[in-house]
Write an enzyme that holds these catalytic residues in place. Structure first.
Site, PDB file in Angstrom:
ATOM      1  N   GLU A   1      46.089  51.657  93.530  1.00 18.05           N
ATOM      2  CA  GLU A   1      46.360  51.926  94.936  1.00 18.05           C
ATOM      3  C   GLU A   1      45.418  53.005  95.448  1.00 18.05           C
ATOM      4  O   GLU A   1      45.017  53.892  94.699  1.00 18.05           O
ATOM      5  CB  GLU A   1      47.795  52.431  95.125  1.00 18.05           C
ATOM      6  CG  GLU A   1      48.882  51.492  94.676  1.00 18.05           C
ATOM      7  CD  GLU A   1      50.265  52.099  94.829  1.00 18.05           C
ATOM      8  OE1 GLU A   1      51.240  51.329  94.793  1.00 18.05           O
ATOM      9  OE2 GLU A   1      50.359  53.337  94.973  1.00 18.05           O
TER      10      GLU A   1
ATOM     11  N   HIS B   1      47.665  55.513  91.344  1.00 14.55           N
ATOM     12  CA  HIS B   1      47.144  55.859  92.664  1.00 14.55           C
ATOM     13  C   HIS B   1      46.288  57.107  92.511  1.00 14.55           C
ATOM     14  O   HIS B   1      46.777  58.230  92.678  1.00 14.55           O
ATOM     15  CB  HIS B   1      48.293  56.101  93.637  1.00 14.55           C
ATOM     16  CG  HIS B   1      47.867  56.288  95.058  1.00 14.55           C
ATOM     17  ND1 HIS B   1      48.667  55.957  96.125  1.00 14.55           N
ATOM     18  CD2 HIS B   1      46.726  56.773  95.595  1.00 14.55           C
ATOM     19  CE1 HIS B   1      48.037  56.235  97.255  1.00 14.55           C
ATOM     20  NE2 HIS B   1      46.856  56.739  96.947  1.00 14.55           N
TER      21      HIS B   1
ATOM     22  N   HIS C   1      47.227  64.007  90.155  1.00 13.89           N
ATOM     23  CA  HIS C   1      47.982  63.315  89.107  1.00 13.89           C
ATOM     24  C   HIS C   1      47.024  62.408  88.332  1.00 13.89           C
ATOM     25  O   HIS C   1      46.428  62.849  87.361  1.00 13.89           O
ATOM     26  CB  HIS C   1      49.208  62.580  89.656  1.00 13.89           C
ATOM     27  CG  HIS C   1      49.053  61.984  91.027  1.00 13.89           C
ATOM     28  ND1 HIS C   1      48.159  60.974  91.301  1.00 13.89           N
ATOM     29  CD2 HIS C   1      49.685  62.262  92.192  1.00 13.89           C
ATOM     30  CE1 HIS C   1      48.264  60.641  92.575  1.00 13.89           C
ATOM     31  NE2 HIS C   1      49.172  61.411  93.155  1.00 13.89           N
TER      32      HIS C   1
ATOM     33  N   HIS D   1      58.467  56.718  91.048  1.00 13.30           N
ATOM     34  CA  HIS D   1      59.279  57.939  91.098  1.00 13.30           C
ATOM     35  C   HIS D   1      60.702  57.714  90.600  1.00 13.30           C
ATOM     36  O   HIS D   1      61.172  58.422  89.692  1.00 13.30           O
ATOM     37  CB  HIS D   1      59.304  58.479  92.533  1.00 13.30           C
ATOM     38  CG  HIS D   1      60.044  59.767  92.664  1.00 13.30           C
ATOM     39  ND1 HIS D   1      59.489  60.987  92.320  1.00 13.30           N
ATOM     40  CD2 HIS D   1      61.310  60.040  93.080  1.00 13.30           C
ATOM     41  CE1 HIS D   1      60.368  61.949  92.531  1.00 13.30           C
ATOM     42  NE2 HIS D   1      61.489  61.402  92.994  1.00 13.30           N
TER      43      HIS D   1
ATOM     44  N   HIS E   1      58.134  51.467  97.187  1.00 10.09           N
ATOM     45  CA  HIS E   1      58.417  52.807  97.693  1.00 10.09           C
ATOM     46  C   HIS E   1      59.921  53.004  97.810  1.00 10.09           C
ATOM     47  O   HIS E   1      60.575  52.407  98.646  1.00 10.09           O
ATOM     48  CB  HIS E   1      57.744  53.116  99.029  1.00 10.09           C
ATOM     49  CG  HIS E   1      57.412  54.583  99.158  1.00 10.09           C
ATOM     50  ND1 HIS E   1      56.210  55.111  98.770  1.00 10.09           N
ATOM     51  CD2 HIS E   1      58.152  55.623  99.584  1.00 10.09           C
ATOM     52  CE1 HIS E   1      56.191  56.410  98.972  1.00 10.09           C
ATOM     53  NE2 HIS E   1      57.374  56.757  99.458  1.00 10.09           N
ATOM     54  N   ASP E   2      60.429  53.880  96.948  1.00  5.28           N
ATOM     55  CA  ASP E   2      61.841  54.254  96.915  1.00  5.28           C
ATOM     56  C   ASP E   2      62.779  53.116  96.523  1.00  5.28           C
ATOM     57  O   ASP E   2      63.997  53.207  96.738  1.00  5.28           O
ATOM     58  CB  ASP E   2      62.288  54.866  98.245  1.00  5.28           C
ATOM     59  CG  ASP E   2      61.731  56.277  98.436  1.00  5.28           C
ATOM     60  OD1 ASP E   2      61.134  56.804  97.479  1.00  5.28           O
ATOM     61  OD2 ASP E   2      61.886  56.838  99.535  1.00  5.28           O
TER      62      ASP E   2
ATOM     63  N   ASN F   1      54.564  52.392  88.100  1.00  6.84           N
ATOM     64  CA  ASN F   1      53.617  53.394  88.589  1.00  6.84           C
ATOM     65  C   ASN F   1      53.756  54.652  87.723  1.00  6.84           C
ATOM     66  O   ASN F   1      54.842  55.243  87.658  1.00  6.84           O
ATOM     67  CB  ASN F   1      53.922  53.711  90.060  1.00  6.84           C
ATOM     68  CG  ASN F   1      52.896  54.633  90.687  1.00  6.84           C
ATOM     69  OD1 ASN F   1      52.451  55.595  90.073  1.00  6.84           O
ATOM     70  ND2 ASN F   1      52.532  54.350  91.926  1.00  6.84           N
TER      71      ASN F   1
END
Length: 239
Positions: A70, A43, A50, A215, A191-192, A7
């Site tokens: 997304e 996304h 962004h 991230h 996610h994470d 991502n």
């Protein structure tokens, strides 16, 4: 084989903070592909804080690996993705001002809505993935809506990995993943997820189709470099 989709939203965030085109989002995506990423995820949000709408079109022209977009299926988002036709669209229940995704769909309450959106995507030749919590009922109803895949929201796994230990953290995800397989759904996760917790999830759920990571991967790249970071994440998901 579990695929790694990188991502690149955080790369776009850095670009937008200063203006101009540094770092170059398209070049970074192509570099990620060259360095071993199996796909690219973006996304685009309505405020373009962004990833911008134009980025989506620019990326589609040059990417050679899987493109995953997304977003919340607003009319504007649906117009964008049906025009671009990525390999996959991941439907998330985010509000426009949400900082990041923090829960999955209630696929019971939104059954009819999701079924209509999934049908529209599939009619355009796009794989439809529905973002859900690690809840067997939510997975079942995503299947009933006609989804091709579900993406498990893994922030609770990441938080509990340290707080409760890996075995406790993964328990609900094992159940949800098993239900997805029983329903004939493909399985994504995101996610994470990080270099700390990713390998254990892969070990416990070896039939994962794809992990989408942004991230943590970009943060790690600040220290390790982008290519080494992608290699390390790929090692975590090797069969």
């Amino acid at each position: 084989m579990t695929r790694l989709s990188v991502n690149i939203n955080k790369v776009a965030t850095l670009r937008n903070a200063r203006g101009g085109n540094n770092p170059d989002v398209v070049k970074t995506a192509l570099d990620c592909e060259r360095m071993g990423a199996d796909g690219i995820t973006v996304h685009p949000r309505p405020d373009e804080r962004h990833i911008r709408r134009q980025d989506v079109f620019d990326l589609k022209k040059v990417l050679t690996k899987e493109f995953n977009i997304e977003g919340f299926p607003s009319s504007q988002f649906m117009d964008l993705v049906t025009a671009v036709k990525p390999a996959q669209v991941t439907l998330v229940p985010d509000s426009p001002d949400q900082i990041t995704s923090n829960h999955g769909w209630d696929t019971v309450e939104n059954q009819a809505f999701l079924a209509d959106v999934v049908s529209t995507l599939q009619a355009s030749g796009i794989r439809a993935s529905v973002f859900v919590d690690a809840d067997e009922k939510m997975v079942e109803m995503a299947a009933k809506a006609g989804a091709d895949r579900v993406e498990l929201y893994t922030e609770p796994y990441a938080s509990n990995y340290t707080a409760l230990g890996p075995e406790k953290a993964v328990e609900p995800f094992l159940l949800a993943a098993g239900r997805a397989r029983a329903c004939g759904l493909g399985l994504n996760a995101g996610h994470d997820l990080s270099l700390v917790n990713l390998a254990y999830m892969k070990k416990c759920i070896p039939w994962l189709d794809e992990v989408s990571i942004g991230h943590a991967l970009i943060c790690d790249a600040l220290y390790l470099g982008l290519e080494k970071t992608i290699i390390e994440y790929k090692h975590c998901i090797e069969d």
